[in-house]
Design an enzyme around this catalytic site. Structure first.
Site, PDB file in Angstrom:
ATOM      1  CE  LYS A  88       3.779  15.812  -2.103  1.00 53.75           C
ATOM      2  NZ  LYS A  88       4.219  14.443  -1.770  1.00 53.75           N
ATOM      3  N   GLY A  98       0.800  -1.226   0.000  1.00 54.98           N
ATOM      4  CA  GLY A  98       0.000   0.000   0.000  1.00 54.98           C
ATOM      5  C   GLY A  98       0.830   1.272   0.000  1.00 54.98           C
TER       6      GLY A  98
END
Lengths: 436, 436
Positions: B205, B187
């Site tokens: 970012k 995950g």
């Protein structure tokens, strides 16, 4: 718009940094703040010296109070240190309606409650980013960056002098006294290093962080303070063998029945980022329920790093001074009517784990008696290391790492162990924190 | 005072975190903000699913625009992601006079200029702490904590997926493809991991941090972006032998003629703190003239860490919404009329050092020809490592570390080296930064 006018009280290392940074970066600062910030008044004892050190054109005066209350001054920057005259000046500046910026950790750790209340009454701000961890914006992080969180604990390397000494002790295998002299020679330790090496400076800073984290009043007098003067190279070496480093940590932690507030040498796992903070650098780890672990690292002292924090406060005040006082960030992060009355826990109520070094007779049954005493007090053991004794040697070192326990239980166990005839020297006990 | 009313658009992982944190810590948040903050409206496509995921009582609607502009909503939290519908909703919320909080880095990196201008015109705030490095309050540090400084450069591990993969590749000596599959199973990587592994997420970012650091408009289209998909275990191993680790860094740096803005795998000295940031954690190093080096570390993604940043923005807005808009912190740190027009530099104008791995014929004169080419282009060598070839082997690996040079010069040198008959395979080139 005319610049914000600053009255600078003090002309030492940090004041010089403030003057320099405001001058050198005035364009950058103006572009951010939308308004100039200028030191227009300077208060200092020795005016000639102050003029030559600061090197800026301003109205110099040896009447410190006159600077603190001068009608043309918008913000007073207090950089003289100490808790007597500084307190008086800060309170007079507040009474005169001035905003105040200070780097004075002792002042706030001891008299913060009185000072913040006075500021609130007058609707002015007292800003103190520079009081903790120098240039690292940790006050801002705690007070504004982590507002969503229930903060669980803070652990910080917040004194550069002691971290420099500990780094050198580990790197070179030297004892405290030797390294202290080197640190003094290099300018990392003061001629009278007591405040640093006995943990007082760290406790001042920790007291402020703790209040902000948990919404309690500053209570420096309740802090447990232990320095690094008794630390031995032997224990640094054993700690390393077991995968730990020893740092002087300021630790504050929320427990069910109160708040832990303590400064002492601490074993921490070598693999943690903060264990690798070397030299005079500072770092603060914050554990909070939503964000988890965050860490903030940088220079904790020095002229320009500290000035960086002072000037950031000046910019904050420049931006916010027109805002409704009720909507500003509260001094201690929590609204004054929403403070917590959680007590600071006495040290025997603190929960921590331990490193123990026992000098024991090298004979059968010793380990069993010692572990028996620990078991009696419900203290469980994490690891044991027994030094192989040399041929003919009658004694050896026994190192024990425990799991978390009540410090009060450990004190009782220690007294019993110390009384054993097979324990041949005072037991060395250093606290240990896993920090995760 | 009635709570600030929040319209939450989106019902995914972060939105769930926001609902949970606001609920669980409502008392703590109220004590800080002086006022409650409550999600009163939720906009989501699938209302049943949103109700059960968020688990809070609110006015649910599938008309996202109606939530964004609802007269009872004070602050709109945009958490649907993407740059089309999200942009439309954010602009409509602004037009309706709502403050906006968003975690949407792509939206701001691409459309920030337009969005911030619209917000300014309406006198509302657009807050985006959650858009960069999750729960780490890095936007606040850059925009408010370091205002005294001329920022020199920023280097950050700002994508957890790729840092997890690189950490695993190093720890286990595995190649990219193998570890990616493991990351997907655990995950840590999405089913379609392109945005992460190709560096696009990090570049979004970085673009935002660069604008805030240097006062330039967001210019995502000018960023140089290279991911980690071509990275080989061999190079991670050689780097380690030379005292370096390889991280995917976002780097932005002020130079005389413009700004560097680049994301790529980078060798950094193993002893730097940021080189020891492992797994899915993020860290950002900021170099600034007054404070020196500071570092900010924490979880860069995940439900509650990201929610921590979203809620901090909600508290900031709650505190500041009554303040004169001209005195708020500017969206991009610098006043809109004081932005810089420094250009983003093309990649061949970037200054950096290099790690080169050449597969060369094991014969006399090879090293001399290669170093001759480097010298010709004024590229000086920091270290050379030549693998000892096994008996009978006709080729070997030649590793070269260079000092800083213009990337354009390196490109020319590389073309010449690649053309040598004794260079037997494509040369591997990875950039290197000392970060000090």
């Amino acid at each position: 718009m005319k610049p914000m006018q600053v009255g600078l009280i003090g002309a030492g290392v940090v004041a010089t940094g403030v003057a320099k940074v405001l001058e050198r970066n005035q364009n950058e600062i103006m572009r951010r703040a939308g308004r100039g910030i200028q030191v227009t008044h300077v208060g200092a004892r020795n005016l000639d010296k102050a003029r030559s050190t600061l090197g800026i054109a301003a109205d110099y005066s040896s009447q410190l109070e006159a600077v603190a209350t001068h009608p043309d001054v918008d913000i007073v920057v207090e950089l003289i240190g100490g808790t007597t005259l500084a307190k008086d000046l800060v309170l007079k500046a507040i009474a005169a309606g001035k905003h105040v910026v200070t780097a004075n950790k002792a002042l706030l750790a001891v008299h913060g409650t009185e000072i913040f209340a006075a500021a609130r009454d007058k609707g002015v701000m007292v800003a103190f980013e520079a009081a903790v961890a120098g240039g690292i914006p940790i006050i801002k992080a705690l007070r504004e960056g982590l507002t969503a969180n229930r903060i669980e604990w803070i652990a910080g390397i917040i004194n550069g002098t002691t971290n420099f000494i500990l780094s050198e002790m580990r790197a070179k295998g030297l004892d405290f006294g030797v390294v202290l002299k080197e640190a003094q020679r290099l300018g990392y330790a003061e001629t009278d290093p007591t405040f640093d090496i006995e943990g007082v400076d760290a406790a001042h800073k920790l007291t402020i962080m703790s209040a902000i984290a948990f919404g309690t009043p500053v209570q420096f007098d309740r802090a447990h303070i232990e320095g690094i003067t008794k630390l031995q190279a032997t224990d640094i070496k054993y700690a390393e063998q077991l995968g730990y480093r020893i740092k002087l940590l300021g630790i504050t932690r929320r427990r069910d029945h109160g708040i832990e507030l303590r400064v002492h040498p601490t074993l921490i796992p070598a693999k943690r980022l903060i264990a690798n903070v070397e030299g005079a650098m500072n770092a603060v780890v914050v554990q909070a329920d939503a964000v988890g672990t965050t860490l903030y690292y940088g220079k904790g002292a020095g002229s320009e790093p500290t000035a960086s924090a002072v000037v950031a406060d000046l910019v904050d005040i420049t931006r916010l001074h027109t805002a409704d006082p009720d909507h500003r960030v509260p001094h201690l992060a929590f609204q004054p009517d929403a403070m917590s009355d959680a007590p600071i826990l006495a040290m025997d109520q603190v929960i921590t784990s331990f490193y123990l070094r026992l000098t024991v007779a090298d004979e059968a049954g010793v380990l069993s008696r010692i572990t028996g005493i620990l078991a009696e007090h419900d203290i469980s053991i994490d690891a044991v290391l027994q030094r192989e004794s040399a041929e003919g040697e009658r004694q050896t070192d026994l190192i024990i790492l425990t799991h978390d326990t009540l410090e009060g239980s450990m004190n009782k166990a220690l007294a019993q162990m110390q009384a054993l005839p097979t324990v041949l020297a005072p037991i060395v006990r250093i606290r240990k924190e896993e920090l995760a």
